[in-house]
Design a protein around this motif. Sequence first.
Motif, PDB file in Angstrom:
ATOM      1  N   ASP A   1       0.829  -1.203   0.000  1.00 27.12           N
ATOM      2  CA  ASP A   1       0.000   0.000   0.000  1.00 27.12           C
ATOM      3  C   ASP A   1       0.867   1.258   0.000  1.00 27.12           C
ATOM      4  OD1 ASP A   1      -2.236  -1.557   0.024  1.00 27.12           O
ATOM      5  OD2 ASP A   1      -2.661  -1.316   2.148  1.00 27.12           O
ATOM      6  N   MET A   2       1.901   1.261   0.816  1.00 26.30           N
ATOM      7  CA  MET A   2       2.769   2.427   0.884  1.00 26.30           C
ATOM      8  C   MET A   2       3.488   2.665  -0.445  1.00 26.30           C
ATOM      9  SD  MET A   2       2.427   3.985   3.730  1.00 26.30           S
ATOM     10  CE  MET A   2       3.906   4.935   4.049  1.00 26.30           C
ATOM     11  N   ALA A   3       3.744   1.599  -1.183  1.00 26.81           N
ATOM     12  CA  ALA A   3       4.435   1.741  -2.470  1.00 26.81           C
ATOM     13  C   ALA A   3       3.596   2.540  -3.455  1.00 26.81           C
ATOM     14  CB  ALA A   3       4.776   0.363  -3.032  1.00 26.81           C
ATOM     15  N   TRP A   4       2.299   2.195  -3.579  1.00 26.64           N
ATOM     16  CA  TRP A   4       1.494   2.916  -4.566  1.00 26.64           C
ATOM     17  C   TRP A   4       1.029   4.276  -4.041  1.00 26.64           C
ATOM     18  CZ3 TRP A   4      -3.469   4.641  -4.084  1.00 26.64           C
ATOM     19  CH2 TRP A   4      -4.293   4.050  -3.115  1.00 26.64           C
ATOM     20  N   LEU A   5       0.829   4.384  -2.742  1.00 26.08           N
ATOM     21  CA  LEU A   5       0.403   5.668  -2.182  1.00 26.08           C
ATOM     22  C   LEU A   5       1.489   6.741  -2.325  1.00 26.08           C
ATOM     23  CD1 LEU A   5      -1.444   4.443   1.030  1.00 26.08           C
ATOM     24  CD2 LEU A   5      -2.458   5.814  -0.796  1.00 26.08           C
ATOM     25  N   ASN A   6       2.740   6.313  -2.400  1.00 24.36           N
ATOM     26  CA  ASN A   6       3.856   7.249  -2.552  1.00 24.36           C
ATOM     27  C   ASN A   6       4.365   7.338  -3.978  1.00 24.36           C
ATOM     28  OD1 ASN A   6       4.839   8.279   0.283  1.00 24.36           O
ATOM     29  ND2 ASN A   6       4.231   6.150   0.577  1.00 24.36           N
ATOM     30  N   ASP A   7       3.656   6.722  -4.922  1.00 26.91           N
ATOM     31  CA  ASP A   7       4.020   6.775  -6.338  1.00 26.91           C
ATOM     32  C   ASP A   7       2.951   7.594  -7.063  1.00 26.91           C
ATOM     33  OD1 ASP A   7       4.264   6.304  -9.104  1.00 26.91           O
ATOM     34  OD2 ASP A   7       5.061   4.285  -8.795  1.00 26.91           O
ATOM     35  N   PRO A   8       3.265   8.817  -7.509  1.00 25.45           N
ATOM     36  CA  PRO A   8       2.242   9.682  -8.129  1.00 25.45           C
ATOM     37  C   PRO A   8       1.520   9.033  -9.306  1.00 25.45           C
ATOM     38  CG  PRO A   8       4.215  10.939  -7.651  1.00 25.45           C
ATOM     39  CD  PRO A   8       4.562   9.500  -7.395  1.00 25.45           C
ATOM     40  N   ASP A   9       2.219   8.258 -10.126  1.00 23.79           N
ATOM     41  CA  ASP A   9       1.588   7.629 -11.284  1.00 23.79           C
ATOM     42  C   ASP A   9       0.598   6.550 -10.867  1.00 23.79           C
ATOM     43  OD1 ASP A   9       2.981   9.237 -13.058  1.00 23.79           O
ATOM     44  OD2 ASP A   9       4.637   7.810 -13.260  1.00 23.79           O
TER      45      ASP A   9
END
Length: 227
Positions: A196-204
């Motif tokens: 979850d943290m990976a996509w929440l911190n990836d703008p794209d």
Amino acid sequence: MLRFARLTLILTAVLVGRIGLTQVVIDAGHGGNDAGATGFWQEDMVFEKDLTFAASVALAEALELRGIYAYQARQGDQTLPLSERVARATRHCPGGLFISLHVDTFTDSQTTSGGMRFFSLNDRGIKQTLPEDVNPKRLTRYREHAERVSAQMMNYLHDAQWRYFAKIERRNFQVLHNTACPAILVELGMMNNKHDMAWLNDPDRLAQRMDGLAQAVQYYLQSEKEL
């Protein structure tokens, strides 16, 4: 040409909102002195208030590209009491939707699951906060519509695994009280879940997820009758 087309859609959406037609109020949870939950990403401390605001901006942009006026209840890193969030929802969302964005955290085995969760107001919440001049059937109908939107949001999640873990629940959250439209609280994921943290911190990837939610809102607004 693409920039001009995008500007045209946004201007159209703003005009629609200002003359009182359907719009969506987006509430970025926490803010200002209230940081919300905390977590870590790439050794840096991350605050829930920052993740929810980034998601709010991305969702607003995705909605406006579809001609849906989006009003962000929190305009920046500001402290906004729950009562004021509800008041802004009441002023800006008649005929539309209220969506409150949050990121959860767990300390038990649930941290491995991640995924979004969608909440509408439960029976206790409806009874506790029912204004004297509002028919309880209307609030129940609001909830029914909120859960229809939530179901559509689950359908539009791009990742099949995300659809598997997504849930629709009912809770007595204050921010869902007394809004003048269907109200949903969305837990975007878990602060202590690395996926979850990976996509929440990836703008794209964040933009992609919020685009899926915007598609669901558009489908709902086009298919449902007015309350």
